[in-house]
Design a protein around this motif. Sequence first.
Motif, short mmCIF file in Angstrom:
data_model
loop_
_atom_site.label_atom_id
_atom_site.label_comp_id
_atom_site.label_asym_id
_atom_site.label_seq_id
_atom_site.Cartn_x
_atom_site.Cartn_y
_atom_site.Cartn_z
N VAL A 146 0.83 -1.19 0.00
CA VAL A 146 0.00 0.00 0.00
C VAL A 146 0.87 1.25 0.00
CG1 VAL A 146 -1.66 1.35 1.36
CG2 VAL A 146 -1.98 -1.13 1.07
N ALA A 147 1.90 1.26 0.87
CA ALA A 147 2.78 2.43 0.97
C ALA A 147 3.60 2.61 -0.30
CB ALA A 147 3.69 2.28 2.18
N LEU A 148 4.08 1.51 -0.87
CA LEU A 148 4.92 1.57 -2.08
C LEU A 148 4.14 2.16 -3.25
CD1 LEU A 148 7.17 -1.38 -3.25
CD2 LEU A 148 5.73 -0.18 -4.88
N THR A 149 2.91 1.68 -3.45
CA THR A 149 2.14 2.18 -4.59
C THR A 149 1.64 3.60 -4.35
OG1 THR A 149 0.24 0.94 -3.70
CG2 THR A 149 1.47 -0.06 -5.52
N ARG A 150 1.38 3.95 -3.08
CA ARG A 150 1.01 5.33 -2.79
C ARG A 150 2.15 6.26 -3.18
NH1 ARG A 150 0.46 5.21 2.59
NH2 ARG A 150 -1.74 4.64 2.54
N GLU A 151 3.37 5.90 -2.82
CA GLU A 151 4.52 6.73 -3.16
C GLU A 151 4.70 6.83 -4.67
OE1 GLU A 151 9.40 6.90 -2.49
OE2 GLU A 151 8.16 5.54 -1.28
N ALA A 152 4.44 5.72 -5.37
CA ALA A 152 4.63 5.71 -6.83
C ALA A 152 3.45 6.34 -7.57
CB ALA A 152 4.83 4.28 -7.31
N GLY A 153 2.34 6.57 -6.88
CA GLY A 153 1.14 7.08 -7.55
C GLY A 153 0.50 6.06 -8.46
N CYS A 154 0.58 4.78 -8.07
CA CYS A 154 0.15 3.69 -8.93
C CYS A 154 -1.02 2.95 -8.30
CB CYS A 154 1.32 2.71 -9.14
SG CYS A 154 1.00 1.40 -10.33
N ALA A 155 -1.98 2.54 -9.11
CA ALA A 155 -3.08 1.71 -8.63
C ALA A 155 -2.54 0.36 -8.19
CB ALA A 155 -4.12 1.54 -9.73
N LEU A 158 -8.79 -6.10 6.37
CA LEU A 158 -9.82 -5.28 5.76
C LEU A 158 -9.85 -3.87 6.35
CD1 LEU A 158 -12.63 -7.96 5.43
CD2 LEU A 158 -10.86 -7.33 3.78
N THR A 159 -9.57 -3.76 7.64
CA THR A 159 -9.46 -2.43 8.25
C THR A 159 -8.30 -1.65 7.64
OG1 THR A 159 -10.45 -3.17 10.33
CG2 THR A 159 -9.06 -1.20 10.42
N LEU A 160 -7.18 -2.32 7.46
CA LEU A 160 -6.01 -1.68 6.84
C LEU A 160 -6.37 -1.16 5.45
CD1 LEU A 160 -2.45 -3.32 6.73
CD2 LEU A 160 -3.43 -2.27 4.71
N LEU A 161 -7.05 -1.98 4.67
CA LEU A 161 -7.41 -1.58 3.30
C LEU A 161 -8.45 -0.47 3.30
CD1 LEU A 161 -7.56 -5.07 1.55
CD2 LEU A 161 -5.67 -3.44 1.60
N ASP A 162 -9.43 -0.56 4.20
CA ASP A 162 -10.45 0.50 4.26
C ASP A 162 -9.83 1.85 4.61
OD1 ASP A 162 -12.68 -0.95 3.53
OD2 ASP A 162 -13.09 -1.63 5.57
N GLU A 163 -8.87 1.85 5.53
CA GLU A 163 -8.21 3.11 5.88
C GLU A 163 -7.46 3.68 4.69
OE1 GLU A 163 -5.86 2.00 9.24
OE2 GLU A 163 -7.53 2.12 10.66
N GLY A 186 -7.72 7.73 -0.03
CA GLY A 186 -7.56 8.05 -1.44
C GLY A 186 -6.79 7.06 -2.27
N SER A 187 -6.29 5.97 -1.68
CA SER A 187 -5.57 4.98 -2.46
C SER A 187 -6.52 4.24 -3.39
CB SER A 187 -4.88 3.97 -1.54
OG SER A 187 -3.83 4.58 -0.82
N ASP A 188 -6.01 3.84 -4.55
CA ASP A 188 -6.76 3.09 -5.55
C ASP A 188 -6.36 1.62 -5.40
OD1 ASP A 188 -8.03 2.00 -7.71
OD2 ASP A 188 -7.08 3.28 -9.22
N ILE A 189 -7.21 0.83 -4.75
CA ILE A 189 -6.87 -0.55 -4.39
C ILE A 189 -8.02 -1.47 -4.77
CG2 ILE A 189 -6.27 -2.14 -2.51
CD1 ILE A 189 -5.28 0.28 -0.91
#
Length: 527
Positions: free
Chosen positions: A241-250, A271-276, A281-284
Amino acid sequence: MNELVIRDADVIDGTGTPSYRADVAVRDGRIVSIVKEAAAAGCQRPTGTRVLDAEGLALSPGFIDMHAHSDLALLRDPDHSAKAAQGVTLEVLGQDGLSYAPVDDRTLAEVRRAITGWNGDGSDLDFDWRTVGEYLDRLDRGIAVNAAYLVPQGTVRMHVVGWDDRPATEAELNRMRRLVAEGMEQGAVGMSSGLTYTPGMYAENAELTELCRVVAAYNGYYCPHHRSYGAGALEAYQEMVALTREAGCALHLAHATMNFGVNKGRAPELLTLLDEALDAGSDISLDTYPYTPGSTTLVAMLPSWASEGGPEAALTRLRDDATAERIRHHLEEIGSDGNHRVPMDWNTIEISGVTDPGLAAHVGRRLDGWETARRLLVEDRLGSTILHHVGHEENVRAIMRHRVHTGGSDGILQGYRPHPRAYGTFPEYLGKYARDEGVLTLEECVAHLTSRPAARLRLPDRGLVKEGYTADLVLFDPNTVAAGSTYETPRTLPVGIPHVLIAGRFVIEDGKRTNALAGRAIRRTAG
């Protein structure tokens, strides 16, 4: 004139909303009209060259398998009923960081050897491609179902860096960037990684981030088999999650499970981690299969250092008693990175396939210890496949309910007794988990298998029963649809799916495979 009218179907259109009765007309491979409640309304009903009475059948969009290992099966097996009979009309290939493009001659030979257990060695095929574009062109000659492709990061690293466990140099990183960009330009929809598989797992996060930046520039997505589904699984998910957020990647999480005893009942934490992350604003998105065991190769269980240098180097280490003892120590007492950092319980490993027919007696048996595993690895030259009995039903059910969940079979079609998910994932969702267990409504389940994956793939005209959309369609009986495959008979086809169409052409008709090769490569949509 319409070529086909499907009359009185219960349309489950992929949106997740309640089904409705309608006549659906198809012409030139597309849905041209939908007349709701045509019989009751007494209105003019569409006519066509063929009228199919669908009374009692549900009509849905074709199912999209977000995690498939049919990279060679689509080429060697024109029938491909394993997927077509399930209602799958599109598979996403190039998974887990290892596939057959982009390659040069050396890399092709090495990757064929490395994933023989997944796809066979390909000796029955003409590998007349080297680039992603050439592979997609090969698929365009005609295949059973449609296919999209992910650039496999492990293959890219193998091509540029080889099998060395070290950081890439700046020159090597630039070359990998170019290969990923070329693959995306030629039609790939994203990039995959297998971060418990060598050599892709040798990449550090900084390297992966840079490659994800390239993928993001083409509006693609990153699909990692991340670094652990066992010990430290939540941290491994957070890392992606952190890696793709930094890269701006889905981000699309492959076979998003929580396995081994350390993760029993812990799906809500994931699921809590993903919901947060989603709320921030992450695209997951993610995919799962509706079974508890996993499946991969036996060699994948080894610590990564044991496979540095490639398959022959791994065999040399296995033949050496002192090195083999070190491997055993890492597996049984420390917990190897290949086994998700959990100490090995050999009773969880069931042999599902071997490449040497002389070793077939091992199939269906649980391993009784390291020496049996070592002997099999050497004698089968790393080609053995396994079922890994480490999952938890409560985790499977919780994750499939999630708002970004999609279906992916992770189906390995090789082996004497492959995992039944290869032949059963989609009817298992519909029959067991929707109809029988009520984990999802039927409408919700269809949306998970159709419109959600279509949205991740940015497909402008697939994933819904909608006027103007491509007529990739499935007719199934909601009262009888069920997987036929079991652990004992994994190649048994499903029941209750009489018709499957791709671009308006029947690939399954009256429950039987036609000779149509209606599938083509589905390339990345620009923009």
